[in-house]
Scaffold this motif. Structure first.
Motif, PDB file in Angstrom:
ATOM      1  N   GLN A  22      29.501  41.103  40.272  1.00  0.00           N
ATOM      2  CA  GLN A  22      28.986  40.277  39.186  1.00  0.00           C
ATOM      3  C   GLN A  22      29.640  38.893  39.204  1.00  0.00           C
ATOM      4  O   GLN A  22      28.957  37.875  39.152  1.00  0.00           O
ATOM      5  N   ALA A  28      23.387  40.246  35.779  1.00  0.00           N
ATOM      6  CA  ALA A  28      22.989  41.188  34.725  1.00  0.00           C
ATOM      7  C   ALA A  28      22.790  42.591  35.302  1.00  0.00           C
ATOM      8  O   ALA A  28      23.155  43.586  34.671  1.00  0.00           O
ATOM      9  N   LYS A  29      22.226  42.674  36.520  1.00  0.00           N
ATOM     10  CA  LYS A  29      22.051  43.985  37.159  1.00  0.00           C
ATOM     11  C   LYS A  29      23.407  44.635  37.426  1.00  0.00           C
ATOM     12  O   LYS A  29      23.592  45.826  37.179  1.00  0.00           O
ATOM     13  N   TYR A  30      24.343  43.836  37.927  1.00  0.00           N
ATOM     14  CA  TYR A  30      25.689  44.381  38.168  1.00  0.00           C
ATOM     15  C   TYR A  30      26.370  44.742  36.845  1.00  0.00           C
ATOM     16  O   TYR A  30      27.140  45.691  36.775  1.00  0.00           O
ATOM     17  N   GLY A  31      26.069  43.988  35.814  1.00  0.00           N
ATOM     18  CA  GLY A  31      26.613  44.314  34.491  1.00  0.00           C
ATOM     19  C   GLY A  31      26.095  45.659  34.001  1.00  0.00           C
ATOM     20  O   GLY A  31      26.830  46.444  33.411  1.00  0.00           O
ATOM     21  N   GLN A  32      24.812  45.939  34.258  1.00  0.00           N
ATOM     22  CA  GLN A  32      24.243  47.235  33.879  1.00  0.00           C
ATOM     23  C   GLN A  32      24.883  48.368  34.665  1.00  0.00           C
ATOM     24  O   GLN A  32      25.156  49.444  34.119  1.00  0.00           O
ATOM     25  N   GLN A  33      25.139  48.123  35.967  1.00  0.00           N
ATOM     26  CA  GLN A  33      25.810  49.140  36.782  1.00  0.00           C
ATOM     27  C   GLN A  33      27.219  49.404  36.247  1.00  0.00           C
ATOM     28  O   GLN A  33      27.658  50.557  36.177  1.00  0.00           O
ATOM     29  N   TYR A  34      27.905  48.359  35.865  1.00  0.00           N
ATOM     30  CA  TYR A  34      29.252  48.504  35.299  1.00  0.00           C
ATOM     31  C   TYR A  34      29.189  49.317  34.006  1.00  0.00           C
ATOM     32  O   TYR A  34      29.972  50.243  33.803  1.00  0.00           O
ATOM     33  N   ASP A  35      28.249  48.956  33.131  1.00  0.00           N
ATOM     34  CA  ASP A  35      28.121  49.660  31.849  1.00  0.00           C
ATOM     35  C   ASP A  35      27.803  51.137  32.049  1.00  0.00           C
ATOM     36  O   ASP A  35      28.318  51.998  31.324  1.00  0.00           O
ATOM     37  N   LYS A  36      26.948  51.449  33.026  1.00  0.00           N
ATOM     38  CA  LYS A  36      26.592  52.835  33.299  1.00  0.00           C
ATOM     39  C   LYS A  36      27.819  53.620  33.778  1.00  0.00           C
ATOM     40  O   LYS A  36      28.073  54.737  33.313  1.00  0.00           O
TER      41      LYS A  36
END
Length: 194
Positions: free
Chosen positions: A154, A53-61
């Motif tokens: 991720q 989920a943290k890597y998903g947030q980095q991707y989204d950013k």
């Protein structure tokens, strides 16, 4: 007329031989080995899910930054601040140099100063325009790199989990396949004979 008919009876019998003592001991050993691992799976999965989920947030950013760059053409604030600071320093340096040269020659009036400032402004705008495309390409490339790295990290969370628990899953799959086999059959005996 003769009426005949013998008696019959049925019996349920095991189709497979019972497990040997060696097989039973091996199964017990494997169960004792894999049962703690099975208990740990839930916690490891939760941790992998949290990291993913943290890597998903980095991707989204990063994706949001790339979308903003593409739609608006605005470079990231830190990059534009750095570019503007560099250009301002270069312009101030050039203006100071021109003023010093003209002053040293004794040719410093409003007309000469105005022309020098306009020329420096024009050169600065040209330099900014040329550097903008390079900065734009670098920024979009960086966003792409960030997205790629976050996406790989991720998915790696789950790949690591799958590799770690592959023996456990294979063991329980084998046990399940063994348990799902039809193990018993009904045998019918006629005329009292086996």
């Amino acid at each position: 007329m003769g009426g005949g008919g013998g008696s019959s009876h049925s019996e349920t019998v095991r189709k497979r031989d019972p497990d040997s003592a060696e097989i039973s001991a091996l199964q017990s050993l494997l169960y004792s080995q894999y049962t703690p691992m099975a208990g740990q799976l839930g916690g490891d999965y939760a941790a992998a899910k949290e990291n993913a989920a943290k890597y998903g947030q980095q991707y989204d950013k990063a994706y949001g930054g790339l979308a903003d760059l593409t739609e608006s053409g605005n470079l990231p604030a830190g990059l534009t601040d750095a570019m503007n600071g560099y250009i301002t320093r270069s312009m101030d340096k050039s203006l100071g140099s021109v003023m010093a040269q003209m002053g040293g020659k004794g040719v410093l009036n409003s007309s000469v100063t105005g022309r020098a400032i306009n020329e420096i402004g024009s050169n600065t705008a040209d330099a900014f325009a040329k550097n903008y495309l390079d900065a734009y390409g670098a920024a979009s490339g960086n966003y792409g790199t960030l997205m790629d790295a976050a996406g790989k990290a991720q998915s790696q969370q789950y790949d690591n989990l799958t590799a770690q628990y592959a023996p456990l899953m294979e063991f329980f799959k084998t046990v399940r396949a063994s348990e799902d086999q039809d193990d018993y059959d009904t045998v019918v005996y006629q005329d009292g004979r086996k």
